[in-house]
Design a protein around this motif. Structure first.
Motif, PDB file in Angstrom:
ATOM      1  N   SER A  31       0.815  -1.309   0.053  1.00  0.00           N
ATOM      2  CA  SER A  31       0.101   0.016  -0.124  1.00  0.00           C
ATOM      3  C   SER A  31       1.000   1.257  -0.029  1.00  0.00           C
ATOM      4  O   SER A  31       0.611   2.146  -0.593  1.00  0.00           O
ATOM      5  CB  SER A  31      -1.184   0.037   1.288  1.00  0.00           C
ATOM      6  OG  SER A  31      -0.337  -0.100   2.544  1.00  0.00           O
ATOM      7  N   ALA A  34       2.249   1.556  -3.484  1.00  0.00           N
ATOM      8  CA  ALA A  34       1.150   2.228  -4.344  1.00  0.00           C
ATOM      9  C   ALA A  34       1.025   3.709  -3.885  1.00  0.00           C
ATOM     10  O   ALA A  34       0.719   4.442  -5.119  1.00  0.00           O
ATOM     11  CB  ALA A  34       0.020   1.367  -4.188  1.00  0.00           C
ATOM     12  N   GLU A  37       3.790   5.438  -5.669  1.00  0.00           N
ATOM     13  CA  GLU A  37       3.618   5.491  -7.073  1.00  0.00           C
ATOM     14  C   GLU A  37       2.482   6.311  -7.433  1.00  0.00           C
ATOM     15  O   GLU A  37       2.747   7.368  -8.480  1.00  0.00           O
ATOM     16  CB  GLU A  37       3.189   4.161  -7.627  1.00  0.00           C
ATOM     17  CG  GLU A  37       3.225   4.165  -9.093  1.00  0.00           C
ATOM     18  CD  GLU A  37       4.408   4.394  -9.809  1.00  0.00           C
ATOM     19  OE1 GLU A  37       4.725   4.878 -10.810  1.00  0.00           O
ATOM     20  OE2 GLU A  37       5.488   3.957  -9.204  1.00  0.00           O
TER      21      GLU A  37
END
Length: 117
Positions: A31, A34, A37
């Motif tokens: 997580s 992510a 990103e």
């Protein structure tokens, strides 16, 4: 035949807890990756961000310069008003003194003619 192996429930429970922690840590890392990103900014977004920051900076500098200009303009107006008043006052004094000079010159001339006679 062989006897059935004994199942150690405490060991299984500890292993499951460790596996749960490992899976939780893995999901946390995923997580975070992510989110990182998603948080990455494209070059165009960086340029837009820089331009927005520059716009704010220029507006702030403009306000500061406008305030400084207003202060300077006020100072100049005060100086002009003072100089005009001084000029008017001096012009009036010059006229008054010129009259006095003419009067005294006439008295000197009259005195000189009176003394010569």
């Amino acid at each position: 035949s062989r006897p059935a192996p004994r199942i150690n429930k405490a060991r299984i429970s500890t292993s499951l807890a460790a596996m749960d922690r490992l899976v939780g840590a893995f999901l946390l890392v995923l997580s975070l990756a992510a989110a990182a990103e998603a948080a990455k900014v494209t070059p165009v977004e960086q340029v837009i961000s820089l331009l927005e920051k520059l716009q704010v900076k220029v507006e702030e500098e403009g306000k500061a310069e406008a305030a400084a200009y207003d202060k300077y303009a006020c100072f100049c107006k005060e100086q002009v008003d003072e100089k005009l008043y001084a000029i008017e006052k001096s012009t009036a004094k010059i006229a008054k003194l010129s009259e006095k000079i003419e009067l005294l010159s006439a008295e000197i001339t009259a005195f000189a003619w009176g003394a010569a006679a």
